[in-house]
Design a protein around this motif. Structure first.
Motif, short mmCIF file in Angstrom:
data_model
loop_
_atom_site.label_atom_id
_atom_site.label_comp_id
_atom_site.label_asym_id
_atom_site.label_seq_id
_atom_site.Cartn_x
_atom_site.Cartn_y
_atom_site.Cartn_z
N ASP A 1 -1.10 -5.90 5.61
CA ASP A 1 -0.95 -7.25 6.13
C ASP A 1 -0.59 -7.12 7.61
N ARG A 2 -1.39 -7.68 8.49
CA ARG A 2 -1.20 -7.51 9.93
C ARG A 2 -0.33 -8.60 10.54
N THR A 3 0.17 -9.51 9.71
CA THR A 3 1.14 -10.49 10.19
C THR A 3 2.51 -9.85 10.11
N ILE A 4 3.21 -9.73 11.22
CA ILE A 4 4.45 -8.94 11.21
C ILE A 4 5.72 -9.78 11.26
N ILE A 5 5.60 -11.08 11.58
CA ILE A 5 6.79 -11.93 11.63
C ILE A 5 6.60 -13.07 10.62
N GLU A 6 7.40 -13.06 9.58
CA GLU A 6 7.26 -14.05 8.52
C GLU A 6 8.26 -15.20 8.71
N VAL B 1 -1.25 -7.70 14.24
CA VAL B 1 -1.35 -6.31 14.68
C VAL B 1 -2.81 -5.89 14.78
N ARG B 2 -3.16 -5.20 15.84
CA ARG B 2 -4.50 -4.61 15.94
C ARG B 2 -4.56 -3.30 15.18
N GLU B 3 -3.53 -2.46 15.34
CA GLU B 3 -3.50 -1.16 14.67
C GLU B 3 -2.05 -0.71 14.52
N PHE B 4 -1.67 -0.28 13.32
CA PHE B 4 -0.36 0.32 13.12
C PHE B 4 -0.40 1.77 13.61
N ILE C 1 0.86 -1.18 0.00
CA ILE C 1 0.00 0.00 0.00
C ILE C 1 0.89 1.23 0.00
N GLN C 2 0.28 2.40 -0.16
CA GLN C 2 1.06 3.63 -0.22
C GLN C 2 1.94 3.76 1.01
N GLY C 3 3.22 4.05 0.78
CA GLY C 3 4.18 4.12 1.88
C GLY C 3 5.06 2.90 1.95
N GLY C 4 4.71 1.84 1.20
CA GLY C 4 5.57 0.66 1.10
C GLY C 4 5.22 -0.49 2.00
N ARG C 5 4.20 -0.35 2.87
CA ARG C 5 3.83 -1.46 3.74
C ARG C 5 3.15 -2.56 2.93
N ARG C 6 3.44 -3.81 3.24
CA ARG C 6 2.88 -4.94 2.50
C ARG C 6 1.37 -5.01 2.67
N ALA C 7 0.65 -5.16 1.56
CA ALA C 7 -0.81 -5.26 1.61
C ALA C 7 -1.24 -6.67 2.00
N ASP C 8 -2.42 -6.78 2.58
CA ASP C 8 -2.98 -8.07 2.93
C ASP C 8 -3.49 -8.76 1.67
N ALA C 9 -2.89 -9.88 1.32
CA ALA C 9 -3.19 -10.55 0.06
C ALA C 9 -4.65 -10.97 -0.05
N SER C 10 -5.23 -11.47 1.04
CA SER C 10 -6.61 -11.95 0.98
C SER C 10 -7.59 -10.80 0.74
N SER C 11 -7.30 -9.62 1.34
CA SER C 11 -8.17 -8.46 1.14
C SER C 11 -8.10 -7.98 -0.30
N VAL C 12 -6.90 -7.97 -0.87
CA VAL C 12 -6.75 -7.56 -2.27
C VAL C 12 -7.45 -8.55 -3.19
N GLN C 13 -7.31 -9.84 -2.90
CA GLN C 13 -7.96 -10.84 -3.75
C GLN C 13 -9.47 -10.72 -3.67
N GLN C 14 -10.00 -10.41 -2.48
CA GLN C 14 -11.44 -10.22 -2.33
C GLN C 14 -11.93 -9.06 -3.19
#
Length: 238
Positions: free
Chosen positions: A98-103, A161-164, A1-14
């Protein structure tokens, strides 16, 4: 998303799947004066633009609707479209993140060190499961709960993450300065940097400030933070 943070793949696919469902021959209005009524005007509608290959592929506005449908304006026509809802598209800022922060997975971790208040200990990954690195801190007869340790590591790796927090309110508010509880993950991969998670103050909404060494500041649920703040004596096999 804008700013470079990774987007949530499932939300984009929806979103992409929903766009492909936009099909209707039921026109409900062509009168611009009715746009506000159907909530497809510039003020109340959710405007969506789709582009690819250097050109615009679709442009529409989603408004109000009835059971199983929404009003969708394409150019000057308002259609009633089934299975399309404004809420699929209506998110702000990091709501798409994407609210998962540890891959990493458990098999990727060599050690997990915890500094919880005055209690400090390290868990190590062994062929027989997670164990305490320094057993000298354990009282005589203490039976270590390896399954509980594995669940703790799993909870850490599955953090959501609940909120960035985009604007850091400062350590006096977050409690993330010296003295914060710290959890450190050391990957097995040669040369891989350790990940350091800090746990801070509880907010008024019962979430907890946290920060990762990647630079992100965010909140976690109070329950999740409490689980991560497990002291060594709590890992007793009962």
């Amino acid at each position: 998303i804008q700013g470079g943070r990774r987007a949530d793949a499932s939300s984009v696919q929806q979103v992409l799947d929903t766009i492909m469902k936009i099909h209707s021959s039921e026109v409900v209005s062509r009168d611009p004066q009715s746009y506000a009524e159907y909530r497809v005007d510039e003020t109340t509608g959710v405007e969506v633009a789709v582009s690819g290959g250097g050109r615009e592929l679709a442009h529409f506005v989603i408004g109000s609707g009835g059971p199983g449908t929404s009003n969708v304006r394409v150019a000057g026509d308002v259609f009633r479209v089934p299975e399309v809802y404004a809420g699929t598209f209506k998110r702000k800022g990091t709501g798409w993140a994407d609210r998962t922060i540890i891959e990493l997975e458990s098999k990727d971790i060599a050690e997990v060190s915890l500094q919880i208040a005055e209690d400090a200990y390290t868990l190590v990954s062994t062929d027989s499961g997670w164990q305490v690195k320094d057993t000298s801190a354990l009282p005589e007869g203490f039976r270590f709960d390896a399954r509980g340790a594995a669940e703790l590591v799993s909870k850490l790796l599955g953090l959501r993450v609940r909120e960035f927090i985009e604007a850091d309110p400062g350590p006096d508010v977050t409690g993330l300065a010296a003295g914060a509880d710290v959890v450190t993950l050391r990957p097995k991969a040669p040369g891989a940097h350790a990940l350091v998670l800090k746990l801070g103050s509880v907010r008024a909404d019962d979430t907890v400030y946290a920060a990762l060494s990647t630079g992100d500041i965010f909140t976690l649920s109070k329950h999740t933070a409490a689980r991560l703040r497990t002291q060594l004596m709590a890992l007793r096999d009962l």
